[in-house]
Design an enzyme around this catalytic site. Structure first.
Site, PDB file in Angstrom:
ATOM      1  N   HIS A 128       3.393  14.091   3.649  1.00  0.00           N
ATOM      2  CA  HIS A 128       3.892  12.824   4.064  1.00  0.00           C
ATOM      3  C   HIS A 128       3.144  11.867   3.400  1.00  0.00           C
ATOM      4  O   HIS A 128       1.752  11.647   3.736  1.00  0.00           O
ATOM      5  CB  HIS A 128       3.916  12.535   5.532  1.00  0.00           C
ATOM      6  CG  HIS A 128       4.853  11.409   5.836  1.00  0.00           C
ATOM      7  ND1 HIS A 128       4.689  10.189   5.549  1.00  0.00           N
ATOM      8  CD2 HIS A 128       6.167  11.575   6.429  1.00  0.00           C
ATOM      9  CE1 HIS A 128       5.751   9.295   6.010  1.00  0.00           C
ATOM     10  NE2 HIS A 128       6.702   9.896   6.546  1.00  0.00           N
ATOM     11  N   HIS A 147      -5.289   4.000   5.148  1.00  0.00           N
ATOM     12  CA  HIS A 147      -5.908   4.395   3.942  1.00  0.00           C
ATOM     13  C   HIS A 147      -5.698   3.687   2.930  1.00  0.00           C
ATOM     14  O   HIS A 147      -6.502   3.496   2.146  1.00  0.00           O
ATOM     15  CB  HIS A 147      -5.843   5.859   3.728  1.00  0.00           C
ATOM     16  CG  HIS A 147      -6.927   6.596   3.245  1.00  0.00           C
ATOM     17  ND1 HIS A 147      -6.872   6.733   1.786  1.00  0.00           N
ATOM     18  CD2 HIS A 147      -8.015   7.074   3.452  1.00  0.00           C
ATOM     19  CE1 HIS A 147      -7.958   7.336   1.648  1.00  0.00           C
ATOM     20  NE2 HIS A 147      -8.920   7.528   2.660  1.00  0.00           N
ATOM     21  N   GLY A 148      -4.400   3.434   2.737  1.00  0.00           N
ATOM     22  CA  GLY A 148      -3.941   2.598   1.427  1.00  0.00           C
ATOM     23  C   GLY A 148      -4.341   1.379   1.262  1.00  0.00           C
ATOM     24  O   GLY A 148      -4.549   0.891   0.433  1.00  0.00           O
ATOM     25  N   ASP A 149      -4.786   0.697   2.495  1.00  0.00           N
ATOM     26  CA  ASP A 149      -5.356  -0.744   2.470  1.00  0.00           C
ATOM     27  C   ASP A 149      -6.800  -0.724   1.932  1.00  0.00           C
ATOM     28  O   ASP A 149      -7.189  -1.719   1.376  1.00  0.00           O
ATOM     29  CB  ASP A 149      -5.025  -1.505   3.952  1.00  0.00           C
ATOM     30  CG  ASP A 149      -3.723  -1.803   4.110  1.00  0.00           C
ATOM     31  OD1 ASP A 149      -2.867  -1.960   3.067  1.00  0.00           O
ATOM     32  OD2 ASP A 149      -3.089  -2.039   5.306  1.00  0.00           O
ATOM     33  N   PRO A 203       6.497  -7.887  15.475  1.00  0.00           N
ATOM     34  CA  PRO A 203       6.252  -6.742  14.432  1.00  0.00           C
ATOM     35  C   PRO A 203       7.397  -6.524  13.651  1.00  0.00           C
ATOM     36  O   PRO A 203       8.658  -6.436  13.845  1.00  0.00           O
ATOM     37  CB  PRO A 203       6.177  -5.527  15.528  1.00  0.00           C
ATOM     38  CG  PRO A 203       5.791  -6.248  16.649  1.00  0.00           C
ATOM     39  CD  PRO A 203       6.114  -7.524  16.556  1.00  0.00           C
ATOM     40  N   GLY A 204       7.039  -6.194  12.377  1.00  0.00           N
ATOM     41  CA  GLY A 204       8.075  -6.127  11.278  1.00  0.00           C
ATOM     42  C   GLY A 204       8.840  -7.251  10.457  1.00  0.00           C
ATOM     43  O   GLY A 204       9.493  -7.290   9.711  1.00  0.00           O
ATOM     44  N   SER A 231       0.912  -1.202  -0.049  1.00  0.00           N
ATOM     45  CA  SER A 231       0.134  -0.118   0.099  1.00  0.00           C
ATOM     46  C   SER A 231       0.873   1.119  -0.024  1.00  0.00           C
ATOM     47  O   SER A 231       0.388   2.250  -0.028  1.00  0.00           O
ATOM     48  CB  SER A 231      -0.934  -0.068   1.220  1.00  0.00           C
ATOM     49  OG  SER A 231      -0.261  -0.002   2.513  1.00  0.00           O
ATOM     50  N   HIS A 232       2.047   1.040   0.483  1.00  0.00           N
ATOM     51  CA  HIS A 232       2.954   2.419   0.389  1.00  0.00           C
ATOM     52  C   HIS A 232       4.342   2.008  -0.732  1.00  0.00           C
ATOM     53  O   HIS A 232       5.322   2.762  -0.588  1.00  0.00           O
ATOM     54  CB  HIS A 232       3.634   2.340   1.655  1.00  0.00           C
ATOM     55  CG  HIS A 232       2.577   2.991   2.420  1.00  0.00           C
ATOM     56  ND1 HIS A 232       1.890   2.410   3.487  1.00  0.00           N
ATOM     57  CD2 HIS A 232       1.810   4.354   2.665  1.00  0.00           C
ATOM     58  CE1 HIS A 232       1.046   3.074   4.088  1.00  0.00           C
ATOM     59  NE2 HIS A 232       1.166   4.347   3.773  1.00  0.00           N
ATOM     60  N   HIS A 281     -12.190   3.941  22.316  1.00  0.00           N
ATOM     61  CA  HIS A 281     -11.633   5.388  22.350  1.00  0.00           C
ATOM     62  C   HIS A 281     -10.124   5.498  22.872  1.00  0.00           C
ATOM     63  O   HIS A 281      -9.661   6.554  22.747  1.00  0.00           O
ATOM     64  CB  HIS A 281     -12.389   5.640  23.996  1.00  0.00           C
ATOM     65  CG  HIS A 281     -11.902   4.628  25.166  1.00  0.00           C
ATOM     66  ND1 HIS A 281     -12.374   3.170  25.132  1.00  0.00           N
ATOM     67  CD2 HIS A 281     -10.991   4.839  26.253  1.00  0.00           C
ATOM     68  CE1 HIS A 281     -11.832   2.951  26.405  1.00  0.00           C
ATOM     69  NE2 HIS A 281     -11.140   3.728  26.882  1.00  0.00           N
ATOM     70  N   ASP A 340       4.939   0.262  12.758  1.00  0.00           N
ATOM     71  CA  ASP A 340       4.187   1.314  11.979  1.00  0.00           C
ATOM     72  C   ASP A 340       2.747   1.195  11.674  1.00  0.00           C
ATOM     73  O   ASP A 340       2.299   0.118  11.198  1.00  0.00           O
ATOM     74  CB  ASP A 340       5.021   1.335  10.822  1.00  0.00           C
ATOM     75  CG  ASP A 340       4.303   2.652   9.789  1.00  0.00           C
ATOM     76  OD1 ASP A 340       3.404   3.410  10.275  1.00  0.00           O
ATOM     77  OD2 ASP A 340       4.705   2.666   8.391  1.00  0.00           O
ATOM     78  N   MET A 341       1.945   2.003  12.796  1.00  0.00           N
ATOM     79  CA  MET A 341       0.401   1.453  12.691  1.00  0.00           C
ATOM     80  C   MET A 341      -0.222   2.727  12.722  1.00  0.00           C
ATOM     81  O   MET A 341       0.031   3.743  13.204  1.00  0.00           O
ATOM     82  CB  MET A 341       0.132   0.703  14.122  1.00  0.00           C
ATOM     83  CG  MET A 341       0.433   1.933  15.473  1.00  0.00           C
ATOM     84  SD  MET A 341      -0.154   1.104  16.898  1.00  0.00           S
ATOM     85  CE  MET A 341       0.874  -0.329  16.984  1.00  0.00           C
TER      86      MET A 341
END
Lengths: 341, 341
Positions: free
Chosen positions: B125, B191-193, B310-311, B52-53, B235, B183-184
């Site tokens: 960005h 948005h890309g997904d 993660p990663g 997505s990026h 929340h 990176d979350m």
């Protein structure tokens, strides 16, 4: 005692509650400055309606002190590490007096460098985290703090508990308004809230925790009896909890949430870990503008239909307590008086 | 071109992809250093399987440049604010070259003060955030970054969208291992997904977003067509998204996610906001120990049953790409070649 009672609820002036809590803590092994810091923190939580961290915690402090697990008289050792870095060895005592001892040096560094970090290790944190950050916002600063706790959260995708409830607290000034403050466990629920639900016999929504067999449960007692909590927000909350372990333990030199063994100290309740604070001075680059921008954000959130800002319930309860006194139940007050002996 | 094809997928060396992307960006209005920074970032995302990026973003960069919305030749203005504080005016250009321009000064401050903050404003960005933090971990530093984006997320409890997807990225070194990086988006999905799901005609789970009437939907196109995303984790995720607005916009002097108006620039896709980075040098207090502790954490997470750190997926894809080349679809490659004209 000026306490007034209505249907099982007592209200007393904040200063009076603080004095009572301080006397209890001193009687059970805290030095005067340690008792003062903890009593202020705990009375503040009670005042603000944050009951899971209010007087509810006092029996836990007392049993922990009695167990010899924490040094109620520890004198924090503050080290000036670098122009933006302060380190404190809490000496096996509580984190709040360590923060209090390092605060003047931390503030001087923030005002000079624009940002500074306070790394506390060898410390016990058994309280709400927002009282640690809110005072910085009162001085126009932005503060972020994390503290790790004790293994009771299953990382997302894992089978066994490892992380603590590992809260993140944040505070920022807001022009002509109370600071914007939040304090969130990275677990789906705070441990204190699980304890309160268990005490009150309330069931929880699914997704908060698992039982001793790792199965989803809505029974808070099953979570406490060998079960565990889940992180909030699946893998994202889990990653944040991992970050808290890295910042509050690995970076400070404190214990990870699974590294301490209190089995020789029956009654011990306080996690022996570390805490990190990052404080930024927005005036360095933005002058007075930051608090105005923060206020603008708040107004836009209200315009988008948000009925309650983070921290707003606390401020409302605080205002009531300032008028009418801090509320606690008669049972709680009796319990406190018994602890005073 | 050494690209090799299997069933619609092409693989090409990283350097070749980077050169191709850089040429496209230069042809469409970027200066050489800006094109180099963006091409490296975008090729890295494609290499690591963060599609997505990856090259998926290039048409958006090109249409944005064509619209005159962003200055592809902007020269960042770096200000030395204080011993721990660097500020950059990105001049209406992209955030990545602003970070690159400020990086040497930021690193010098981190090594000296133990912590430093980089505040970028007047910046765009449009990329993954982890490439901004991972290189600090490669140098033994801990880095946290936040960037706000464009109104598309309804704050928890509100009725209308206000926040951006507002990601948080974190990186920490790990002894004899790739850095621990996450990176979350603080939205339930990036948005890309959502865009990719819409393109592929896939339905989403409920809880990701709402349609134009504010009703829950599983249709990604309904989210894109006047609907909005929801924060992750109710929340709590919403409070973190608010924190990102305060740190990335209010603190830097950048726009909040709702403050820019690109209606006069059809084709503009890049949010014109701000970015904050906080970098800490763990060696100041912990010497070499931090990375070992980080490794210990990783091992304990694996022992608790975590199958993927993660990663980790990115590192696996990266290793494959280093052996076999970076994968992209033939359609994507054709699209890129057409952009080269």
């Amino acid at each position: 005692m000026s306490a007034s009672s209505t249907s099982g609820t007592v209200r007393m002036p904040f200063a009076e509650l603080q004095t009572l809590l301080q006397a209890i803590l001193e009687q059970h092994g805290c030095s005067e400055p340690v008792a003062a810091a903890l009593a202020f923190n705990c009375a503040s939580a009670q005042r603000d309606g944050a009951h899971s961290h209010g007087v509810f915690r006092i029996p836990g402090y007392v049993s922990t002190l009695a167990s010899g697990w924490v040094d109620g008289k520890a004198v924090p050792a503050v080290t000036d590490v670098a122009s933006g870095y302060v380190r404190v060895d809490a000496g096996g005592g509580f984190a709040q007096p360590a923060l209090a001892a390092a605060r003047p040096l931390l503030l001087a560094k923030v005002r000079s460098a624009g940002i500074a970090v306070l790394a506390i290790h060898n410390s016990h944190h058994f309280a709400a985290l927002w009282p640690d950050v809110e005072p910085f916002a009162d001085e126009g600063l932005v503060a972020l703090s994390v503290v790790n706790s004790m293994t009771c959260v299953v990382p997302h995708g894992a089978r066994q508990p490892l992380f603590g409830t590992n809260p993140i607290a944040f505070a920022a000034p807001c022009a002509e308004h109370d600071p914007i403050v939040f304090d969130m466990a990275t677990s789906a629920m705070a441990h204190g809230d699980i304890q309160i639900a268990a005490r009150e016999g309330r069931q929880l929504p699914l997704g908060m925790g698992v039982d001793a067999k790792g199965q989803p449960t809505s029974d808070p007692q099953a979570i406490l009896d060998g079960g565990a909590l889940l992180p909030f927000g699946d893998h994202k909350g889990s990653a944040l909890s991992m970050m808290v372990e890295l910042l509050a333990a690995a970076l400070t030199g404190g214990n990870f949430s699974w590294e301490f063994d209190w089995s020789a100290h029956p009654g011990a309740k306080t996690p022996w870990t570390g805490q990190l604070l990052i404080v930024i001075d927005p005036s360095k680059a933005e002058g007075e503008r930051f608090a105005q921008r923060s206020r603008h954000l708040l107004e836009q959130m209200q315009a988008a239909g948000l009925s309650r800002m983070p921290g707003e319930r606390r401020y409302r309860e605080r205002a009531t307590a300032e008028r009418e006194g801090v509320a606690l139940s008669e049972t709680e007050l009796q319990g406190l008086r018994q602890l005073l002996g």
